[in-house]
Design an enzyme around this catalytic site. Structure first.
Site, PDB file in Angstrom:
ATOM      1  CG  ASP A  99      -2.217   0.602   1.094  1.00 22.44           C
ATOM      2  OD1 ASP A  99      -2.258   1.698   0.519  1.00 22.44           O
ATOM      3  OD2 ASP A  99      -3.215   0.014   1.540  1.00 22.44           O
ATOM      4  CG  ASP A 201      -4.193   6.093   1.067  1.00 20.12           C
ATOM      5  OD1 ASP A 201      -5.069   5.277   1.398  1.00 20.12           O
ATOM      6  OD2 ASP A 201      -4.080   7.226   1.593  1.00 20.12           O
ATOM      7  CD  GLU A 263      -8.748   5.073  -1.145  1.00 26.61           C
ATOM      8  OE1 GLU A 263      -9.647   4.877  -0.318  1.00 26.61           O
ATOM      9  OE2 GLU A 263      -7.750   5.784  -0.879  1.00 26.61           O
ATOM     10  CG  HIS A 324      -8.893  -0.568   4.871  1.00 22.68           C
ATOM     11  ND1 HIS A 324      -8.746  -0.644   3.506  1.00 22.68           N
ATOM     12  CD2 HIS A 324      -8.333   0.596   5.241  1.00 22.68           C
ATOM     13  CE1 HIS A 324      -8.108   0.416   3.077  1.00 22.68           C
ATOM     14  NE2 HIS A 324      -7.844   1.191   4.107  1.00 22.68           N
ATOM     15  CG  ASP A 325     -11.064   3.010   4.019  1.00 25.16           C
ATOM     16  OD1 ASP A 325     -10.532   2.975   5.144  1.00 25.16           O
ATOM     17  OD2 ASP A 325     -10.441   3.302   2.975  1.00 25.16           O
TER      18      ASP A 325
HETATM   19  C1  NOJ Z   1      -7.707   5.859   2.350  1.00 28.42           C
HETATM   20  C2  NOJ Z   1      -7.441   4.670   3.203  1.00 28.42           C
HETATM   21  O1  NOJ Z   1      -8.052   3.536   2.634  1.00 28.42           O
HETATM   22  C3  NOJ Z   1      -7.966   4.992   4.581  1.00 28.42           C
HETATM   23  O2  NOJ Z   1      -7.990   3.873   5.423  1.00 28.42           O
HETATM   24  C4  NOJ Z   1      -7.130   6.107   5.152  1.00 28.42           C
HETATM   25  O3  NOJ Z   1      -7.646   6.499   6.392  1.00 28.42           O
HETATM   26  C5  NOJ Z   1      -7.091   7.311   4.220  1.00 28.42           C
HETATM   27  N1  NOJ Z   1      -6.926   6.955   2.838  1.00 28.42           N
HETATM   28  C6  NOJ Z   1      -5.956   8.210   4.567  1.00 28.42           C
HETATM   29  O4  NOJ Z   1      -4.737   7.611   4.216  1.00 28.42           O
END
Ligand code: NOJ
Length: 468
Positions: A99, A201, A263, A324-325
């Site tokens: 990542d 990210d 992402e 994970h979000d």
């Molecule tokens: C996206 C990530 O998936 C998330 O978990 C993170 O908090 C934010 N970007 C900041 O890096």
């Protein structure tokens, strides 16, 4: 037909390292733990493992605040542990994605420590430093996605710095070419080791409006997440971001068959631009539509048809059901529809990404208030049930022993183990031919053995029934 590459034919499996397998009884998962579970990963018929961040970090955002892009956090192990994991992954014919978090560093990264030390430090311009507004407040109206303003005042030099996540995640300034050069070097460090690529990210937020203009208010705001009170026209999806991504892609292309998946939470028309005009940007811009759309057949049919229709020539599709979000798939759509959703994911055209635990139908876990860890939930307790991400990050459920086989008995795990672990776990599902796990494996095996499911075309068929 051109020959397909591994990231087109294979399935990506996302591991949240803190929660996969704890080998040293500290309540947090680690690299030797992941290594000890490679038989399991291979039994899922997946091709690539993506690890959420494993780098040194003060963990204000659980690793997405990186203090050293070329190291391993001791919580997860050592560089030797990493090398051993990578070697084992490769010896099984699997791939490993890391990542990459280029948008911001930790405030403990040496670059930021230098930058904040004085106004004339050579790294001052690596980040965003601005004088206060005339009233002493922040320089503009930008907000942090985690609540509150996107600016924090630093009394030492009397200026504000920018962060769109927690205040310990200062944003890098990619209008300074030294910053990109440094990030590309970090990529090369891992690529030289043999890492197969990166999930990148918030790639669509990497560069901001040059004048840092105020955002307009969002007239469509639904009143929930305060971050959406304003529009994000000057912080998201700036045209210059594509120049950065092309440079990142050139680095990958200097190696053999490496890839990046970006992402990007954007609607189709903008999302497609991240393939690059000459397919020279992201190999895969993440397509999150199945996570975000209401779970109705008519809606899903339309979004698949629309996505297929706008893919650029040669652009490879991809689909995601969880990460994970986002709240757990089985919680969002219910356990029965979670099976249907996986059948869709694993039979659609394009690369599927599966989030650890979704293959056994793990659900969101209610987190007692004193155990809440995720920054947006800590910062906005009244919104914890909406913005908190701890519920989908709980320990993997391996068996019915205490701590679900994730950590030894008596260890306090960093997040609670799901209350249903005694019945919902890998061992139990392994033994049950009708389980979600065996259904998942049957689908992945079918997908990998049936060329039509990998390289075939797609069309939707009218079942003539409502919601089928
Ligand atoms: C996206 C990530 O998936 C998330 O978990 C993170 O908090 C934010 N970007 C900041 O890096």
């Amino acid at each position: 037909m051109t020959e397909q590459l591994w990231w087109q034919t294979g399935i990506i499996y996302q591991i949240y390292p803190r929660s996969f397998m704890d080998s040293n009884a500290d309540g947090v998962g680690d690299l030797p733990g992941i290594r000890s579970r490679l038989d399991y990963i291979q039994s899922l018929n997946v091709q690539a493992v993506w690890l959420s961040p494993i780098f040194p970090s003060p963990m204000h955002d659980f690793g997405y605040d990186v203090a050293d892009y070329c190291g391993i956090h001791p919580l997860f192990g050592t560089m030797a542990d990493f090398d051993a994991l990578l070697a084992d992954v490769h010896s099984r014919g699997l791939k490993l994605l890391l990542d990459l978090v280029p948008n911001h560093t930790s405030d403990e990264h040496p670059w930021f420590i230098e930058s904040r030390s004085s106004r004339d430090n050579p790294k001052r311009d690596w980040y965003f430093w601005r004088d206060p507004a005339p009233d002493g407040g922040p320089p503009n109206n930008w907000l942090s996605t985690f609540g509150g303003p996107a600016w924090t005042f630093d009394p030492h030099t009397g200026q504000y710095y920018l962060h769109q996540f927690v205040s310990q995640q200062p944003e890098l300034n990619y209008r300074n070419p030294e910053v990109l050069a440094a990030m590309l070097d970090s990529m090369r460090f891992w690529l030289d080791k043999g890492v197969d690529g990166f999930r990148v990210d918030v790639i669509w937020m990497m560069i901001k409006d040059e004048q840092l203009r105020d955002e307009a208010l969002n007239s469509d705001w639904d009143g929930f997440n305060p971050y959406d009170r304003i529009q994000h026209n000057y912080t998201h999806n700036q045209p210059e971001v594509h120049d950065l991504i092309r440079e990142m892609r050139k680095v990958l292309d200097a190696y053999d068959e490496r890839m990046m998946v970006g992402e990007i939470y954007l609607p189709n028309d903008s999302l497609m631009k991240y393939y690059g005009q000459d397919l020279d940007e992201c190999h895969l811009p993440f397509n999150f539509q199945l996570i975000l759309a209401p779970w109705k057949a008519s809606v899903v049919r339309k979004l698949v048809d629309d996505y297929e229709a706008v893919l650029p020539a040669g652009g490879w599709p991809n689909w995601v059901l969880g990460n994970h979000d986002q709240h757990r798939l089985a919680t969002r759509v219910g356990p029965a529809q979670a099976r249907v959703a996986n059948m869709l994911l694993l039979t659609l055209r394009g690369t599927p990404t599966c989030y650890y635990g979704d293959e056994i139908g793990m659900e969101n876990v209610a987190i007692p208030p004193h155990m809440i860890q995720d920054p947006p939930a800590v910062k906005q307790p009244e919104l914890a049930h909406i913005v908190g991400r701890d519920p989908e990050r709980t320990p993997m459920q391996w068996d019915d022993s205490p701590n679900a086989g994730f950590a030894p008995e008596g260890v306090q795990t960093w997040l609670p183990v799901a209350p249903d672990y005694k019945t919902r776990n890998v061992a139990a599902q392994d033994a049950d031919p009708a389980s979600m796990l065996n259904y998942f494996r049957a689908l992945t095996a079918l997908r990998q053995s049936e060329p039509a499911l990998i390289t075939g075309s797609y069309r939707s068929v009218d079942a003539g029934m409502e919601d089928v």
